[in-house]
Design an enzyme around this catalytic site. Structure first.
Site, PDB file in Angstrom:
ATOM      1  N   GLY A  78      10.558  -7.438  -3.011  1.00 56.36           N
ATOM      2  CA  GLY A  78      10.452  -6.229  -3.822  1.00 56.36           C
ATOM      3  C   GLY A  78      10.494  -6.426  -5.316  1.00 56.36           C
ATOM      4  O   GLY A  78      10.484  -5.443  -6.069  1.00 56.36           O
ATOM      5  N   GLY A 127       7.018 -11.388  -2.245  1.00 56.60           N
ATOM      6  CA  GLY A 127       5.587 -11.555  -1.987  1.00 56.60           C
ATOM      7  C   GLY A 127       4.858 -11.400  -3.312  1.00 56.60           C
ATOM      8  O   GLY A 127       4.305 -12.348  -3.874  1.00 56.60           O
ATOM      9  N   CYS A 146     -18.612   5.277   0.055  1.00 50.09           N
ATOM     10  CA  CYS A 146     -19.080   6.665  -0.031  1.00 50.09           C
ATOM     11  C   CYS A 146     -17.921   7.648   0.063  1.00 50.09           C
ATOM     12  O   CYS A 146     -17.837   8.439   1.008  1.00 50.09           O
ATOM     13  CB  CYS A 146     -20.119   6.919   1.033  1.00 50.09           C
ATOM     14  SG  CYS A 146     -21.559   5.899   0.716  1.00 50.09           S
ATOM     15  N   GLU A 147     -17.000   7.537  -0.856  1.00 50.07           N
ATOM     16  CA  GLU A 147     -15.902   8.501  -0.973  1.00 50.07           C
ATOM     17  C   GLU A 147     -15.583   8.657  -2.453  1.00 50.07           C
ATOM     18  O   GLU A 147     -15.605   7.665  -3.205  1.00 50.07           O
ATOM     19  CB  GLU A 147     -14.647   7.993  -0.245  1.00 50.07           C
ATOM     20  CG  GLU A 147     -14.831   7.897   1.257  1.00 50.07           C
ATOM     21  CD  GLU A 147     -13.512   7.854   2.027  1.00 50.07           C
ATOM     22  OE1 GLU A 147     -12.488   8.359   1.517  1.00 50.07           O
ATOM     23  OE2 GLU A 147     -13.531   7.308   3.136  1.00 50.07           O
ATOM     24  N   TYR A 170      -1.441  -8.130  -1.936  1.00 44.96           N
ATOM     25  CA  TYR A 170      -1.973  -7.001  -1.169  1.00 44.96           C
ATOM     26  C   TYR A 170      -3.389  -6.631  -1.627  1.00 44.96           C
ATOM     27  O   TYR A 170      -3.786  -5.480  -1.554  1.00 44.96           O
ATOM     28  CB  TYR A 170      -1.016  -5.798  -1.254  1.00 44.96           C
ATOM     29  CG  TYR A 170       0.419  -6.192  -0.971  1.00 44.96           C
ATOM     30  CD1 TYR A 170       0.840  -6.441   0.328  1.00 44.96           C
ATOM     31  CD2 TYR A 170       1.343  -6.376  -2.001  1.00 44.96           C
ATOM     32  CE1 TYR A 170       2.145  -6.847   0.592  1.00 44.96           C
ATOM     33  CE2 TYR A 170       2.646  -6.783  -1.749  1.00 44.96           C
ATOM     34  CZ  TYR A 170       3.041  -7.012  -0.458  1.00 44.96           C
ATOM     35  OH  TYR A 170       4.328  -7.410  -0.199  1.00 44.96           O
TER      36      TYR A 170
HETATM   37  N1  LLP Z   1      10.279  -8.418   2.937  1.00 44.31           N
HETATM   38  C1  LLP Z   1       9.949  -7.392   3.740  1.00 44.31           C
HETATM   39  C2  LLP Z   1      10.729  -7.148   4.955  1.00 44.31           C
HETATM   40  C3  LLP Z   1       8.868  -6.550   3.385  1.00 44.31           C
HETATM   41  O1  LLP Z   1       8.547  -5.521   4.174  1.00 44.31           O
HETATM   42  C4  LLP Z   1       8.127  -6.819   2.218  1.00 44.31           C
HETATM   43  C5  LLP Z   1       6.992  -5.979   1.830  1.00 44.31           C
HETATM   44  C6  LLP Z   1       8.497  -7.914   1.419  1.00 44.31           C
HETATM   45  C7  LLP Z   1       9.592  -8.708   1.803  1.00 44.31           C
HETATM   46  C8  LLP Z   1       7.781  -8.313   0.156  1.00 44.31           C
HETATM   47  O2  LLP Z   1       7.806  -7.339  -0.829  1.00 44.31           O
HETATM   48  P1  LLP Z   1       7.249  -7.705  -2.297  1.00 44.31           P
HETATM   49  O3  LLP Z   1       8.110  -8.812  -2.849  1.00 44.31           O
HETATM   50  O4  LLP Z   1       5.848  -8.168  -2.145  1.00 44.31           O
HETATM   51  O5  LLP Z   1       7.342  -6.455  -3.058  1.00 44.31           O
HETATM   52  N2  LLP Z   1       0.908  -2.957   0.119  1.00 44.31           N
HETATM   53  C9  LLP Z   1       1.883  -2.569  -0.877  1.00 44.31           C
HETATM   54  C10 LLP Z   1       3.181  -3.334  -0.734  1.00 44.31           C
HETATM   55  C11 LLP Z   1       3.778  -3.234   0.655  1.00 44.31           C
HETATM   56  C12 LLP Z   1       4.999  -4.104   0.828  1.00 44.31           C
HETATM   57  C13 LLP Z   1       5.431  -4.151   2.256  1.00 44.31           C
HETATM   58  N3  LLP Z   1       6.587  -4.967   2.495  1.00 44.31           N
HETATM   59  C14 LLP Z   1       1.275  -2.736  -2.264  1.00 44.31           C
HETATM   60  O6  LLP Z   1       0.094  -3.070  -2.369  1.00 44.31           O
HETATM   61  O7  LLP Z   1       1.936  -2.499  -3.257  1.00 44.31           O
END
Ligand code: LLP
Length: 418
Positions: free
Chosen positions: A234, A273, A341-342, A370
């Site tokens: 996060g 991530g 097409c949106e 992502y």
């Molecule tokens: N750990 C768990 C259990 C998670 O569900 C996630 C992300 C992470 C770690 C990594 O989070 P990060 O460090 O990347 O913030 N598609 C969305 C983000 C969805 C994140 C889902 N879970 C976007 O494009 O912002």
């Protein structure tokens, strides 16, 4: 957001002019800078490991490309995986099962069996999953995800830690569920939270850590000694020009201090991530059309929300520049829109750009997290290429899908064929 150099008005990415990459590999194309990827991993690992035993579990849902996984494997990273597909991709990239933690939500017994057969540790999400897992295999080492009642994130769609969330074991049931796990014969290794994604402040992580510490000590009183505390992912990154960056060193120091002072636990796990992959990658897309409606001006490009869904889905900001007119004075504001097409198909809105023309290479920044991993075949468009750059050298790491792949798994019943 990173600053980039240019040569003769052309933006340089990873030592290569972006126009060269677009010409050689076509567009749209995701381009990842290996040097930056390694740097990001080392930064976040160092921020925690200089204080205590710390494991980074890269949240590979952000980008599961095998070359990216291989690079992080060589850096010593671990993995946060959410599906059997992610687990298998990581094994293919060379990770051993002990470096992977599987945190699924609402997963089937078949998937639990497959993951545990591979020797990967499960981070249990609910009391129901615990009971189902107990029937699958006895004595497994596990961790458990609790809902801390603290949430944070760039959009309501990605806040996961608040009370009432679909994720994790509700706090009120946590001790009871750990005790049940002990009774069922599990080997209890850790405790986990993930508060959400893309939050920009340190405080919610510390609030969640308070909850983890309280729970860890309560469990200890109940005869359960844990080996690790996993604070999840996060860590937010700056997407806009001049946006302040979260201080990952401050985060590492504060969270490790709290564990060292408040518990007997010797290890912290962190699951970034976005922090690791986001600013390593740009999306190059070619301008194919310029339109002035009298009300609004549009730059039409060959990437839409099939290629990068974040702006359409979360209203996310991604900085955009014209790679072959880098640093030139902007003439007017445009929406950058794609071939889907949106009406919601936009990559950027109201952006000042320098006289866009057909053939220009538009660079969408910070597309590594992502980006490709959420792309789709919508409108029957094949997934695009991915390229890795390293100190001036560009290599293809994923080819574009041949159109036949769209039909590969389909069947037309014989009775429909004349
Ligand atoms: N750990 C768990 C259990 C998670 O569900 C996630 C992300 C992470 C770690 C990594 O989070 P990060 O460090 O990347 O913030 N598609 C969305 C983000 C969805 C994140 C889902 N879970 C976007 O494009 O912002």
């Amino acid at each position: 957001m990173r600053d980039y150099d240019s040569r003769d008005g052309v933006m340089i990415f990873g030592g290569v002019p972006v126009t060269e990459i677009a010409d050689e590999f076509g567009t749209p194309v995701y381009v990842t800078d290996e040097v930056r990827l390694r740097e990001n991993y080392r930064n976040v690992h160092g921020a925690f490991s200089k204080h205590m035993d710390a494991g980074i579990r890269y949240a590979c849902k952000a980008n599961t490309s095998l070359a990216v996984l291989k690079i992080l494997e060589s850096e010593g990273s671990g993995i946060d995986a959410v599906s059997i597909g992610e687990v298998l991709s990581c094994l293919k990239a060379g990770f051993t099962p002990d470096r992977i933690l599987y945190t699924g939500v609402n997963v089937s017994n078949e998937e639990l069996r497959a993951v545990t057969d591979l020797g990967v540790m499960v981070n249990v999400d609910s009391a129901s999953e615990l009971e189902r897992l107990a029937k699958i295999k006895k004595g497994l080492p596990i961790s458990m995800r609790i809902t801390p009642g603290v949430g944070s994130g760039h959009s309501g769609k990605v806040i996961t830690g608040s009370k009432g969330s679909k994720f994790g074991i509700p706090l009120k049931d946590a001790v009871k569920t750990y005790l049940r796990a002990k009774e069922l014969g599990f080997d209890l290794k850790g405790i986990h939270v993930h508060i959400g994604s893309g939050g920009q402040t340190v405080e919610p992580f510390m609030e969640a850590m308070d909850v983890l510490i309280e729970m860890t000590n309560l469990l200890k009183e109940n005869g359960i000694d844990l080996e690790f505390i996993d604070i999840g992912g996060g860590i937010g990154v700056p997407y806009r020009p001049n946006e302040p960056e979260m201080d990952v060193n401050e985060l590492g120091m504060n969270l490790t201090d709290m564990i060292l002072e408040g518990t007997d636990v010797k290890k912290i796990l962190v699951e970034p991530g976005r922090y690791i992959i986001c600013d390593t990658t740009v999306l190059l897309t070619r301008c194919v059309d310029v339109k002035d409606t009298g009300v609004k001006r549009y730059v039409g490009v060959d990437a839409g929300f099939n290629t990068l869904i974040r702006p359409a889905f979360y209203n996310s900001y991604h900085h955009a520049a014209i790679g072959n007119k880098f640093g030139r004075a902007c003439t007017a504001k445009y929406d950058i829109v794609g071939p889907i097409c949106e009406t919601g198909d936009h990559l950027a809105q109201d952006r000042a750009l320098p006289d866009p023309e057909e053939g220009d290479v538009v660079v969408i920044y910070d597309a590594g997290a992502y980006g490709f991993s959420m792309s789709s075949n919508y409108n029957s468009r094949p997934l695009c290429r991915e390229v890795l750059v390293n100190n001036g050298k560009a290599e293809l790491i994923r080819d574009s899908e041949p159109i036949e792949d769209l039909w590969r798994h389909q069947r037309i019943p014989a009775r429909l064929i004349g």
